[in-house]
Scaffold this motif. Sequence first.
Motif, PDB file in Angstrom:
ATOM      1  N   ARG A 243     -20.937 -32.310   3.582  1.00 34.18           N
ATOM      2  CA  ARG A 243     -20.360 -33.620   3.904  1.00 34.18           C
ATOM      3  C   ARG A 243     -20.541 -33.946   5.384  1.00 34.18           C
ATOM      4  O   ARG A 243     -20.961 -33.094   6.173  1.00 34.18           O
ATOM      5  CB  ARG A 243     -18.876 -33.656   3.545  1.00 34.18           C
ATOM      6  CG  ARG A 243     -18.050 -32.616   4.259  1.00 34.18           C
ATOM      7  CD  ARG A 243     -16.620 -32.558   3.701  1.00 34.18           C
ATOM      8  NE  ARG A 243     -15.863 -31.487   4.325  1.00 34.18           N
ATOM      9  CZ  ARG A 243     -15.223 -31.601   5.482  1.00 34.18           C
ATOM     10  NH1 ARG A 243     -15.235 -32.770   6.140  1.00 34.18           N
ATOM     11  NH2 ARG A 243     -14.542 -30.587   5.995  1.00 34.18           N
ATOM     12  N   ILE A 244     -20.228 -35.182   5.747  1.00 35.94           N
ATOM     13  CA  ILE A 244     -20.214 -35.593   7.151  1.00 35.94           C
ATOM     14  C   ILE A 244     -18.965 -34.999   7.796  1.00 35.94           C
ATOM     15  O   ILE A 244     -17.844 -35.212   7.303  1.00 35.94           O
ATOM     16  CB  ILE A 244     -20.209 -37.125   7.275  1.00 35.94           C
ATOM     17  CG1 ILE A 244     -21.494 -37.719   6.691  1.00 35.94           C
ATOM     18  CG2 ILE A 244     -20.044 -37.545   8.731  1.00 35.94           C
ATOM     19  CD1 ILE A 244     -21.486 -39.229   6.590  1.00 35.94           C
TER      20      ILE A 244
ATOM     21  N   ILE B 147     -18.989 -47.636  11.695  1.00 29.52           N
ATOM     22  CA  ILE B 147     -19.470 -46.269  11.474  1.00 29.52           C
ATOM     23  C   ILE B 147     -19.641 -45.988   9.988  1.00 29.52           C
ATOM     24  O   ILE B 147     -20.524 -45.214   9.591  1.00 29.52           O
ATOM     25  CB  ILE B 147     -18.519 -45.266  12.149  1.00 29.52           C
ATOM     26  CG1 ILE B 147     -18.702 -45.358  13.671  1.00 29.52           C
ATOM     27  CG2 ILE B 147     -18.771 -43.844  11.667  1.00 29.52           C
ATOM     28  CD1 ILE B 147     -17.789 -44.486  14.478  1.00 29.52           C
ATOM     29  N   GLY B 148     -18.848 -46.651   9.160  1.00 33.47           N
ATOM     30  CA  GLY B 148     -19.066 -46.534   7.721  1.00 33.47           C
ATOM     31  C   GLY B 148     -20.464 -46.998   7.347  1.00 33.47           C
ATOM     32  O   GLY B 148     -21.103 -46.429   6.455  1.00 33.47           O
TER      33      GLY B 148
ATOM     34  N   ALA C  10     -22.918 -44.233   8.051  1.00 35.37           N
ATOM     35  CA  ALA C  10     -22.886 -43.225   6.992  1.00 35.37           C
ATOM     36  C   ALA C  10     -23.566 -43.732   5.727  1.00 35.37           C
ATOM     37  O   ALA C  10     -24.318 -43.005   5.070  1.00 35.37           O
ATOM     38  CB  ALA C  10     -21.439 -42.840   6.705  1.00 35.37           C
ATOM     39  N   ARG C  11     -23.313 -44.979   5.393  1.00 37.09           N
ATOM     40  CA  ARG C  11     -23.908 -45.566   4.187  1.00 37.09           C
ATOM     41  C   ARG C  11     -25.433 -45.555   4.248  1.00 37.09           C
ATOM     42  O   ARG C  11     -26.112 -45.363   3.250  1.00 37.09           O
ATOM     43  CB  ARG C  11     -23.394 -46.997   4.015  1.00 37.09           C
ATOM     44  CG  ARG C  11     -23.874 -47.679   2.747  1.00 37.09           C
ATOM     45  CD  ARG C  11     -23.264 -49.063   2.606  1.00 37.09           C
ATOM     46  NE  ARG C  11     -23.611 -49.938   3.725  1.00 37.09           N
ATOM     47  CZ  ARG C  11     -22.746 -50.342   4.653  1.00 37.09           C
ATOM     48  NH1 ARG C  11     -21.485 -49.949   4.617  1.00 37.09           N
ATOM     49  NH2 ARG C  11     -23.141 -51.151   5.631  1.00 37.09           N
TER      50      ARG C  11
ATOM     51  N   LEU D 246     -25.897 -40.050   9.653  1.00 39.85           N
ATOM     52  CA  LEU D 246     -24.936 -39.167  10.309  1.00 39.85           C
ATOM     53  C   LEU D 246     -24.745 -37.815   9.654  1.00 39.85           C
ATOM     54  O   LEU D 246     -24.810 -37.673   8.432  1.00 39.85           O
ATOM     55  CB  LEU D 246     -23.559 -39.844  10.353  1.00 39.85           C
ATOM     56  CG  LEU D 246     -23.402 -41.093  11.215  1.00 39.85           C
ATOM     57  CD1 LEU D 246     -21.997 -41.640  11.059  1.00 39.85           C
ATOM     58  CD2 LEU D 246     -23.698 -40.776  12.673  1.00 39.85           C
TER      59      LEU D 246
ATOM     60  N   SER E   3     -12.698 -41.057   9.405  1.00 37.60           N
ATOM     61  CA  SER E   3     -12.770 -40.025   8.366  1.00 37.60           C
ATOM     62  C   SER E   3     -12.747 -40.639   6.974  1.00 37.60           C
ATOM     63  O   SER E   3     -13.530 -40.260   6.087  1.00 37.60           O
ATOM     64  CB  SER E   3     -11.601 -39.046   8.537  1.00 37.60           C
ATOM     65  OG  SER E   3     -11.573 -38.097   7.498  1.00 37.60           O
TER      66      SER E   3
ATOM     67  N   VAL F 139     -16.149 -42.561   6.057  1.00 38.34           N
ATOM     68  CA  VAL F 139     -17.377 -41.803   5.758  1.00 38.34           C
ATOM     69  C   VAL F 139     -17.195 -40.811   4.617  1.00 38.34           C
ATOM     70  O   VAL F 139     -18.161 -40.173   4.191  1.00 38.34           O
ATOM     71  CB  VAL F 139     -17.877 -41.055   7.019  1.00 38.34           C
ATOM     72  CG1 VAL F 139     -18.066 -42.017   8.180  1.00 38.34           C
ATOM     73  CG2 VAL F 139     -16.953 -39.906   7.411  1.00 38.34           C
ATOM     74  N   ARG F 140     -15.988 -40.687   4.123  1.00 32.37           N
ATOM     75  CA  ARG F 140     -15.652 -39.631   3.166  1.00 32.37           C
ATOM     76  C   ARG F 140     -16.539 -39.630   1.926  1.00 32.37           C
ATOM     77  O   ARG F 140     -16.934 -38.573   1.431  1.00 32.37           O
ATOM     78  CB  ARG F 140     -14.180 -39.758   2.764  1.00 32.37           C
ATOM     79  CG  ARG F 140     -13.721 -38.710   1.757  1.00 32.37           C
ATOM     80  CD  ARG F 140     -12.235 -38.875   1.482  1.00 32.37           C
ATOM     81  NE  ARG F 140     -11.465 -38.676   2.701  1.00 32.37           N
ATOM     82  CZ  ARG F 140     -10.242 -39.169   2.892  1.00 32.37           C
ATOM     83  NH1 ARG F 140      -9.677 -39.920   1.959  1.00 32.37           N
ATOM     84  NH2 ARG F 140      -9.589 -38.931   4.012  1.00 32.37           N
TER      85      ARG F 140
ATOM     86  N   HIS G 210     -19.586 -40.812   1.543  1.00 29.99           N
ATOM     87  CA  HIS G 210     -21.018 -40.898   1.792  1.00 29.99           C
ATOM     88  C   HIS G 210     -21.597 -39.519   2.068  1.00 29.99           C
ATOM     89  O   HIS G 210     -20.997 -38.725   2.812  1.00 29.99           O
ATOM     90  CB  HIS G 210     -21.301 -41.822   2.982  1.00 29.99           C
ATOM     91  CG  HIS G 210     -20.846 -43.228   2.771  1.00 29.99           C
ATOM     92  ND1 HIS G 210     -21.456 -44.081   1.874  1.00 29.99           N
ATOM     93  CD2 HIS G 210     -19.818 -43.931   3.328  1.00 29.99           C
ATOM     94  CE1 HIS G 210     -20.842 -45.249   1.898  1.00 29.99           C
ATOM     95  NE2 HIS G 210     -19.848 -45.184   2.769  1.00 29.99           N
TER      96      HIS G 210
END
Length: 363
Positions: free
Chosen positions: A22-23, A317-318, A321-322, A326, A344, A347-348, A350
């Motif tokens: 995960r990120i 930032i989402g 991640a999408r 990242l 957090s 991005v959870r 992704h």
Amino acid sequence: MSTLPWLHPDRVALLEQALRRRILILDGGMGTMLQAHELDEGGFRGERFEHGHDGHAQVHDNHAHPGGCDLKGNNDLLTLTKPEIIRGVHDAYLEAGADLIETNTFNSTRISQADYKLQHLAHELNLEGARLARAACDAMTAKTPHQPRFVIGVLGPTSRTASLSPDVNDPGFRNVTFEELAENYTESANGLIDGGADVIMVETIFDTLNAKAALFALSELFHQRGARMPVMISGTITDRSGRTLSGQTAEAFYYSVRHARPLSVGFNCALGADDLRPHIQTLANLAESYVSTHPNAGLPNAFGEYDETPEHMADVIGGFARDGLLNLVGGCCGTTPAHIKAISEAVRNHPPRALPSLDAEAA
């Protein structure tokens, strides 16, 4: 570095496992949190430095605090004088979801501490900074064994630059040498390692020559110890020109440091997430390593404050991640546990950026 065994192989294995899954979440700003305590000179000095600079040589100045100079603003010193405050900041970020906690050692080199006549504390500041972060991470890991937490030992850029002259009338002048920087970084890194850091991060790099001195120092230190640690590298784009202070683009910066085979390369500070996006995209397209970013909460306003809300920052930032840019993300100046919690959550769901299949050795 790559021919040596890991100093803590079990910890490295856990970190690599988490990165593949995960990120990972870095913590946020330290200074932002400390300012909220509104400490005065006495608060920074504590009992230990109440009457001087720890019994060492004092520079007397009729206009300065007894002991040579004021210590207010030396955030790293709070590791020794107010450790409960630093531990509280670490705990707040861990509760917000951070996987990795940075030590409060951004200015804990002899060069930077010389501004406060406290250069003799460099090793101790790093040692105790790492111990504080280690204790916080271990306590949280005990509560959530499925989510181990890691300590990033921070090596800041120092207050001097090896590439640029501080005197506009003498462009060839330098107020620091490569060797001096390497010596500073060696001392500080020794403290971080002895204090229990899992990773060393060379961060907020505005001058790549300073970073090269740090990477050289780490390489030599690892060989002296007979074991290595993962190294993270994070530069800073100083303005919208898209270059570091010493003039490099994101691409040039990456190729200047990739020889160190870092765990990750990224950018932090200076810009907000919106403005960092194209530079992170560049790294994501190039890097054989993991990619990190911990931007400011926007650009500072006229009062030097940061206005970007957790919701806006998380939304931007989402998008990172999408789009698969990242591996590690957090916050820098102006960010708080609220920002880290929002990031957090954003991005959870992704997946982390996939490492390229290109063999780095053959590149």
